[in-house]
Scaffold this motif. Sequence first.
Motif, PDB file in Angstrom:
ATOM      1  N   ASN A  11       2.100   7.777 -15.865  1.00  0.00           N
ATOM      2  CA  ASN A  11       0.935   7.646 -15.357  1.00  0.00           C
ATOM      3  C   ASN A  11       0.916   8.146 -14.086  1.00  0.00           C
ATOM      4  OD1 ASN A  11      -1.658   6.796 -15.049  1.00  0.00           O
ATOM      5  ND2 ASN A  11      -1.032   4.585 -14.378  1.00  0.00           N
ATOM      6  N   ILE A  12       0.531   9.465 -13.617  1.00  0.00           N
ATOM      7  CA  ILE A  12       0.367   9.794 -12.181  1.00  0.00           C
ATOM      8  C   ILE A  12      -0.848   9.391 -11.679  1.00  0.00           C
ATOM      9  CG2 ILE A  12       2.004  11.779 -12.838  1.00  0.00           C
ATOM     10  CD1 ILE A  12      -0.285  13.476 -12.950  1.00  0.00           C
ATOM     11  N   GLN A  13      -0.708   9.416 -10.251  1.00  0.00           N
ATOM     12  CA  GLN A  13      -2.057   8.975  -9.571  1.00  0.00           C
ATOM     13  C   GLN A  13      -2.066  10.085  -8.413  1.00  0.00           C
ATOM     14  OE1 GLN A  13      -3.510   5.829  -9.835  1.00  0.00           O
ATOM     15  NE2 GLN A  13      -2.201   5.035 -11.411  1.00  0.00           N
ATOM     16  N   PHE A  14      -3.557  10.393  -8.048  1.00  0.00           N
ATOM     17  CA  PHE A  14      -3.678  11.377  -7.003  1.00  0.00           C
ATOM     18  C   PHE A  14      -3.843  10.483  -5.658  1.00  0.00           C
ATOM     19  CE2 PHE A  14      -5.261  13.817 -10.434  1.00  0.00           C
ATOM     20  CZ  PHE A  14      -4.578  14.925 -10.394  1.00  0.00           C
ATOM     21  N   PHE A  15      -3.475  11.078  -4.502  1.00  0.00           N
ATOM     22  CA  PHE A  15      -3.751  10.615  -3.200  1.00  0.00           C
ATOM     23  C   PHE A  15      -5.262  10.718  -2.918  1.00  0.00           C
ATOM     24  CE2 PHE A  15       0.612  11.820  -2.941  1.00  0.00           C
ATOM     25  CZ  PHE A  15       1.343  10.757  -2.581  1.00  0.00           C
ATOM     26  N   ARG A  16      -5.479   9.374  -2.291  1.00  0.00           N
ATOM     27  CA  ARG A  16      -7.147   9.516  -2.005  1.00  0.00           C
ATOM     28  C   ARG A  16      -7.498   9.583  -0.484  1.00  0.00           C
ATOM     29  NH1 ARG A  16      -7.577   3.510  -4.984  1.00  0.00           N
ATOM     30  NH2 ARG A  16      -6.467   4.164  -7.091  1.00  0.00           N
ATOM     31  N   ASN A  17      -6.628  10.061   0.398  1.00  0.00           N
ATOM     32  CA  ASN A  17      -6.828  10.092   1.619  1.00  0.00           C
ATOM     33  C   ASN A  17      -7.181   8.827   2.401  1.00  0.00           C
ATOM     34  OD1 ASN A  17      -6.193  12.878   1.478  1.00  0.00           O
ATOM     35  ND2 ASN A  17      -8.379  13.351   1.307  1.00  0.00           N
TER      36      ASN A  17
ATOM     37  N   TYR B  59       1.015  -1.093  -0.016  1.00  0.00           N
ATOM     38  CA  TYR B  59      -0.054   0.133   0.091  1.00  0.00           C
ATOM     39  C   TYR B  59       0.981   1.198   0.089  1.00  0.00           C
ATOM     40  CZ  TYR B  59      -4.007  -3.093   1.236  1.00  0.00           C
ATOM     41  OH  TYR B  59      -4.998  -3.968   1.347  1.00  0.00           O
ATOM     42  N   VAL B  60       0.489   2.146  -0.568  1.00  0.00           N
ATOM     43  CA  VAL B  60       1.109   3.539  -0.610  1.00  0.00           C
ATOM     44  C   VAL B  60       0.229   4.241   0.298  1.00  0.00           C
ATOM     45  CG1 VAL B  60       1.382   5.733  -1.964  1.00  0.00           C
ATOM     46  CG2 VAL B  60       1.900   3.933  -2.910  1.00  0.00           C
ATOM     47  N   MET B  61       0.802   4.692   1.410  1.00  0.00           N
ATOM     48  CA  MET B  61       0.034   5.319   2.699  1.00  0.00           C
ATOM     49  C   MET B  61       0.762   7.019   2.984  1.00  0.00           C
ATOM     50  SD  MET B  61      -0.193   1.838   4.804  1.00  0.00           S
ATOM     51  CE  MET B  61      -1.077   2.469   6.089  1.00  0.00           C
ATOM     52  N   THR B  62      -0.015   7.461   3.690  1.00  0.00           N
ATOM     53  CA  THR B  62       0.572   9.026   3.933  1.00  0.00           C
ATOM     54  C   THR B  62       0.249   9.226   5.444  1.00  0.00           C
ATOM     55  OG1 THR B  62      -1.409  10.158   3.150  1.00  0.00           O
ATOM     56  CG2 THR B  62       0.187   9.866   1.601  1.00  0.00           C
ATOM     57  N   ASP B  63       0.988  10.139   6.106  1.00  0.00           N
ATOM     58  CA  ASP B  63       0.952  10.306   7.381  1.00  0.00           C
ATOM     59  C   ASP B  63       1.085  12.147   7.359  1.00  0.00           C
ATOM     60  OD1 ASP B  63       0.562  10.599  10.016  1.00  0.00           O
ATOM     61  OD2 ASP B  63       2.625  10.033  10.412  1.00  0.00           O
TER      62      ASP B  63
ATOM     63  N   ILE C 206      -3.200  11.061   7.242  1.00  0.00           N
ATOM     64  CA  ILE C 206      -3.757  10.333   6.089  1.00  0.00           C
ATOM     65  C   ILE C 206      -4.540  11.239   4.986  1.00  0.00           C
ATOM     66  CG2 ILE C 206      -5.787  10.112   7.317  1.00  0.00           C
ATOM     67  CD1 ILE C 206      -5.993   6.995   6.122  1.00  0.00           C
ATOM     68  N   CYS C 207      -4.995  12.321   5.445  1.00  0.00           N
ATOM     69  CA  CYS C 207      -5.424  13.265   4.469  1.00  0.00           C
ATOM     70  C   CYS C 207      -4.455  14.405   4.064  1.00  0.00           C
ATOM     71  CB  CYS C 207      -6.550  14.164   5.338  1.00  0.00           C
ATOM     72  SG  CYS C 207      -7.955  13.107   5.744  1.00  0.00           S
ATOM     73  N   VAL C 208      -4.233  14.259   2.625  1.00  0.00           N
ATOM     74  CA  VAL C 208      -3.288  15.144   1.945  1.00  0.00           C
ATOM     75  C   VAL C 208      -3.805  16.317   1.679  1.00  0.00           C
ATOM     76  CG1 VAL C 208      -1.630  15.348   0.087  1.00  0.00           C
ATOM     77  CG2 VAL C 208      -2.072  13.101   1.451  1.00  0.00           C
ATOM     78  N   GLU C 209      -3.290  17.471   2.378  1.00  0.00           N
ATOM     79  CA  GLU C 209      -4.279  18.807   2.153  1.00  0.00           C
ATOM     80  C   GLU C 209      -3.332  19.658   0.919  1.00  0.00           C
ATOM     81  OE1 GLU C 209      -3.950  21.034   5.553  1.00  0.00           O
ATOM     82  OE2 GLU C 209      -5.459  19.744   6.648  1.00  0.00           O
ATOM     83  N   ASP C 210      -2.392  18.998   0.452  1.00  0.00           N
ATOM     84  CA  ASP C 210      -1.673  19.621  -0.737  1.00  0.00           C
ATOM     85  C   ASP C 210      -2.242  19.351  -1.891  1.00  0.00           C
ATOM     86  OD1 ASP C 210       0.019  20.711  -2.557  1.00  0.00           O
ATOM     87  OD2 ASP C 210       1.876  19.762  -1.943  1.00  0.00           O
TER      88      ASP C 210
END
Length: 337
Positions: A262-268, A236-240, A242-246
Amino acid sequence: MFGNEFTEDSRAMVFSMDLMLSLILITVILGVSADAMDIASSKMEDYVYGNSLERITLSGADMLVKTPGSPENWEELNDLGGITPGLADVDSTNMKIHSNIISIPKINRLTGSYDKLMAGRVIPTYCKSTLAIYPVDTSLEPIYVKNISGNYSSTEVMVENRTVLCNYLNTSIILFINAVDRSRLSEQKQLGEECPHFGVNGNPEHLEVDYRNQKSGWVCYHFRITQEMLNSTDFYVMTDPICVEDPAAVWMMDRPENRTENIQFFRNTPIRVNDIIRESMGNNSTAVLWLHVYSSGNPDKAFNTYLAGFPKGTSYEKVNVQYLNPQPCYFVFKVWF
């Protein structure tokens, strides 16, 4: 004459009574002394019993929690002969022992052969024991390494309860992109490892983001993957946070031999990337892939990015950054004769 005989009989009776009373008193004293000796002996036995049981329990808990066992990779072996079990985690990169951080693969192996591995190796053969691990996070189920239902046959059970850390879900961090600390990226450049998109066809692609000067750009890291890992792990691609405000934040994944735009957007939410990895690998049994993350350079909207592995079939509700680090647990070890 009769007076003398009566006097002598009286004296004999008094002597007999004195003797009888003395014998009774001696008997009582001996009885009380015997009872006192029995009580003292019983207390001494209880003390020795309890002290011995305490030593056995403490020693067993220390062996399980503070050592990785012998050999250190015993959980991977089929033959259990000559093995001494231990649950302490070992860092595979530097072989450093993490005392009080226990390994879930070792726990699972001990669960499957508990009696054989414990008797005569961790505790004496004449002892019985149970072991349970209770996560502080109550959303996770307890692990009953060895459990006995009902009442114990022994009147005294020694319990050792310790707080430990455990990688409860057996997760792995394949990549960690720190939005602030760029030391690893500098190390990559020193080793001549540059993003395959940098300078393609003379174009300055994937220039590095600069949060200090608020300039947008990319952070790109590589990782090695195998078909075996792909078959046993959900990535999994995950962020901290989790909600990307950028609003400018995007990511992509490819390999030098098979570049993509093929770029992808973060989905929170965590994004499962097994299909992307499989497509990039093709028929190769192992490959080096790159994860590219783009951001606006706004430090107020910076975020960390993980490429994380969870065992195949892990419930999506448990795919959480929280579980990428060892969880606090209660290690409850009970021993009795």
